[in-house]
Design an enzyme around this catalytic site. Sequence first.
Site, PDB file in Angstrom:
ATOM      1  N   HIS A 122       5.681  31.562  26.474  1.00  0.00           N
ATOM      2  CA  HIS A 122       5.798  31.556  27.890  1.00  0.00           C
ATOM      3  C   HIS A 122       7.139  31.144  28.559  1.00  0.00           C
ATOM      4  O   HIS A 122       7.789  31.778  29.111  1.00  0.00           O
ATOM      5  CB  HIS A 122       4.619  31.075  28.905  1.00  0.00           C
ATOM      6  CG  HIS A 122       4.902  30.849  30.401  1.00  0.00           C
ATOM      7  ND1 HIS A 122       4.224  31.497  31.184  1.00  0.00           N
ATOM      8  CD2 HIS A 122       5.755  30.164  30.745  1.00  0.00           C
ATOM      9  CE1 HIS A 122       4.604  31.381  32.336  1.00  0.00           C
ATOM     10  NE2 HIS A 122       5.522  30.717  32.247  1.00  0.00           N
ATOM     11  N   GLU A 123       7.437  29.771  27.898  1.00  0.00           N
ATOM     12  CA  GLU A 123       8.604  29.250  28.357  1.00  0.00           C
ATOM     13  C   GLU A 123       9.819  30.000  27.686  1.00  0.00           C
ATOM     14  O   GLU A 123      11.014  30.381  28.316  1.00  0.00           O
ATOM     15  CB  GLU A 123       8.920  27.830  28.027  1.00  0.00           C
ATOM     16  CG  GLU A 123       7.603  26.951  28.618  1.00  0.00           C
ATOM     17  CD  GLU A 123       7.493  27.185  29.901  1.00  0.00           C
ATOM     18  OE1 GLU A 123       8.506  27.768  30.788  1.00  0.00           O
ATOM     19  OE2 GLU A 123       6.660  26.825  30.554  1.00  0.00           O
ATOM     20  N   HIS A 169      10.861  33.110  29.677  1.00  0.00           N
ATOM     21  CA  HIS A 169      11.681  32.997  30.638  1.00  0.00           C
ATOM     22  C   HIS A 169      13.344  33.007  30.178  1.00  0.00           C
ATOM     23  O   HIS A 169      13.983  33.670  31.081  1.00  0.00           O
ATOM     24  CB  HIS A 169      11.518  31.546  31.375  1.00  0.00           C
ATOM     25  CG  HIS A 169      10.104  31.414  32.094  1.00  0.00           C
ATOM     26  ND1 HIS A 169       9.954  32.299  33.116  1.00  0.00           N
ATOM     27  CD2 HIS A 169       9.160  30.637  32.224  1.00  0.00           C
ATOM     28  CE1 HIS A 169       8.990  32.007  34.008  1.00  0.00           C
ATOM     29  NE2 HIS A 169       8.409  30.778  33.456  1.00  0.00           N
ATOM     30  N   GLU A 179       7.423  35.213  36.362  1.00  0.00           N
ATOM     31  CA  GLU A 179       6.125  34.462  35.990  1.00  0.00           C
ATOM     32  C   GLU A 179       5.260  35.141  35.098  1.00  0.00           C
ATOM     33  O   GLU A 179       4.823  34.827  33.959  1.00  0.00           O
ATOM     34  CB  GLU A 179       5.682  33.663  36.916  1.00  0.00           C
ATOM     35  CG  GLU A 179       6.036  32.195  37.279  1.00  0.00           C
ATOM     36  CD  GLU A 179       5.723  31.369  35.978  1.00  0.00           C
ATOM     37  OE1 GLU A 179       4.441  31.227  35.523  1.00  0.00           O
ATOM     38  OE2 GLU A 179       6.671  31.039  35.532  1.00  0.00           O
ATOM     39  N   HIS A 206       4.013  31.027  40.886  1.00  0.00           N
ATOM     40  CA  HIS A 206       2.890  30.803  39.972  1.00  0.00           C
ATOM     41  C   HIS A 206       1.702  31.422  40.588  1.00  0.00           C
ATOM     42  O   HIS A 206       0.553  31.115  39.714  1.00  0.00           O
ATOM     43  CB  HIS A 206       2.785  29.286  39.613  1.00  0.00           C
ATOM     44  CG  HIS A 206       4.050  29.056  38.957  1.00  0.00           C
ATOM     45  ND1 HIS A 206       5.212  28.314  39.316  1.00  0.00           N
ATOM     46  CD2 HIS A 206       4.235  28.825  37.515  1.00  0.00           C
ATOM     47  CE1 HIS A 206       6.036  28.184  38.366  1.00  0.00           C
ATOM     48  NE2 HIS A 206       5.593  28.171  37.409  1.00  0.00           N
TER      49      HIS A 206
END
Length: 642
Positions: free
Chosen positions: A143-144, A147, A167, A234
Site C-alpha cells: 500500500h505505502e 503511493h 488511496e 481514506h
Amino acid sequence: MWKVVVESKNQEQIRHLVFVDGINGRIRLHFDMVETSLRRKVYDNYNNPALGLPGYGPVRVEGGAATGVRDVDLAYEYMGDFYYFFKNNFNRDSYDGRGAELVATVRYCESYDDCPYDNDFWSSTKRQIVLGDGTVTDDCVGHELGHAVTDYTAGLCYFMQSGAINESYSDIWGEFIDLTNGKGNDSSSYRWYLFEDDKYGASRNMANPNIFEQPQRMTDYYYYCGIGDNGGVHINSGVGNKAAYLITDGGYFNGYSVRGLGLTKAAQIYYETLTHLLVSGSDYLDLYHALYQACMNLIGRFGITQNDCENVRYATLATEMNRTSTYCVYPKAPICDVGEPVDIFYDDVEGKEYWKLTPVTMLVLPKYLYSSEYARSGKYSLYGENLDVLSDFAISMKKGVSLPVGSALYFHFEHAYDFESEGSTMYDGGIVEYSIDGGRTWYDAGPMIINNGYDGVIYTGAGNPLSGRYAYTGTSFGFTSSRLNISSLAGRNVKFRFRIGNDEAYADDGWYIDNVRIYMCQVKIVDLTGYWVSVKQTCGRTSRCTIKGKFVVQNTGTSNSSAFKIRFYLSNDTIFSSDDLFLKEYSIKSLKSNTSKAISFNVKLTSGLNAAMRHVIAVVDADNVVNETNENNNLLPSVPFL
Ligand SMILES: [Ca+2]
Ligand SMILES: [Ca+2]
Ligand SMILES: [Ca+2]
Ligand SMILES: [Ca+2]
Ligand SMILES: [Zn+2]
C-alpha cells in the site's frame, strides 16, 4: 571477435551481451546485462521518537542476513514482494520505473505521546516508507509503496476524489501483492481485508467497504463530503475498492451481475489506467471512462477480451462511478445545450503560453502561475494562490480572441478552489472578468455565468479589495466546471481574467484552473433527399427483364452527413410498403454539405416479372441513422416504367 547485444523488442528483461568469434562463429563470452535493480534498505528506530528519518541504521541492506528483528526482516521481505510484483507483471523497475532504492524505517515514532506509532506512510520528500511498530504486513508495505508508484505515474492529488482514487490504488496494489505472494493469511475469509496481519487487525474490506464505514458506491450513506481527511480520501476510497473487487472476483451488486476477470487481467487494466489515462485531478467519473478505455487498449493481450471490458463497465456502473455523489461537489457544466462545440480558443495549459499574472489594484503578485499538483489534463493547470497578505491580482489572457457573430458563444473552464473561510464568513475569493477594449476596462462576468456561478460574498471587515462582492469562495470540494454564456459579446475582441482578492492574513490552497475554452455551439444541419434522373426497362423476347435506374442523392444541409444507406424497392404504386420488392442497397460514407451523388443501378428481374407501370422507390437513410432537419423527404418514387 564480434560484440553483439541480443535484445528483445518487446521484452525488456532480455538483454544479453554476446562476444562471437569472428572466425568460427562460436560464442566466446556471454553476459546477462539485465541486472536486477532490487536494492533494499531498512532502518530501525526501535520506538525512539528522537531518531527521526531515515533513523537508525541501515540495519539491513540488499543481500544482508536476517536481523532477527521481526519488523526489520518483514519490511525487507515485503519490499521484495512489492518489487517483483511490479517487475513481473508490468516490467516496472521499482516504483519510479528506474530502479529506485526501496527504503523503509520500521518501529518509527513521531512523538513520545504517540508511541508506539500505529500508522504508516509514504514520505514523498524522503522517498521512503515509514512503518509503526507491529504494522509491517505485505498489504501495508504494498500500500505505502503503491503511493510511490502513483506519485511517479498519474500523480493523483491527495485531495477529494483524486485522493480517494489514490488511496484506493494503494489498497488494490497492497491486496494484489498480499493475494499473490503466498505469505501471511490468505484464507478466503481474509481475502480483500487490508492489514489483517498487523497487530491492530484489519481496517478495510474491499469486498464490503461498509464493514469499516466506507461507501461502496457514490450514493452510499457512508460517502463522505467534507474537508476532513483531505476530503475523505481514506473513506471514499471504498468506491474504487469495491469496483476492483468486482472486476477481479465478480459478483452481483446494485443491479449488476459482474463476471470476474481474475487478478492478472485486473492488475493489467489498473496499471494501464494509472500509467496512461489518469492525471492528477482525475475523479471517479474519469476512472469510470478510463478503466473501460484501458481494458479496450489491452484487448488481445493477457487474454483480455471485449467481454471482459463489458464486465469492467458493469463494475463501474454498479459502484455508480458515472454519477456524481448526490451531494458535495457541484455537477459539471455541460458544453453545449444544443449542437456541437466548435472551438475558438482552447488551452489545456500544457504549453504555458496564453496567460500572465497581472496586478489589479495592488502590486503584490504570487510567485507562481502554474501548478503541476492538480490538473484536469496533462501535467499543468493555472494556479492562483490564496496569499496570506492583502492582495488583488489576476491570471489574464495575454491576447484577445475575436468572437464571430451568428452562433451561441460560451466560455467554459474546469476549476477547483479552496479560499480562506470560517463558517459562513468568506475572507478570500476569486471572480471572472472580461474586457472588450484590450484590457483597459474590465467587467465582472458573474452575470454571464450560467453553470456553477459565484457561491458567496466576500467579508467586508478585513480589507479584501473584493469586499462585499459575489465571488467563488470557500471550497468547491475538488474540480468542477463553470460555463458562461458570452453570446452578447459576439463580434468583439475579448479577453478574460481570473481575479483573486485576498485579505490581510491567513490563506487556504487557492484556485486551480484548467482546460479553458471559448467556443460556439453549432447545430448540425443535414437534410438528405434526392431525385430520379431516369428509369428504363428492357425485356428480350425470351430472356428476363432488366431494369436500369439513375438516382441522385443530395445533402441540402449546411453540415456534412455521417454514413448512411440507400435501398431501392420495386413497388406497384408510389407508396412505400413492406411488401415492396427489394432490389439493391448502397452505402454512402459521408455526403458533404450542399453536394449530391449519382447512383446508377442495373437489376435483372426474376423470370416472368415485368416492371411495366410499376415504380422504383428510393429509401434514403434507410436505417434512419442520420438526424435530419426534414425526415419526410426520404422516400422517393420514380415515374412508372413504360
Ligand atoms: Ca490483506
Ligand atoms: Ca492541463
Ligand atoms: Ca433520417
Ligand atoms: Ca431528410
Ligand atoms: Zn494510503
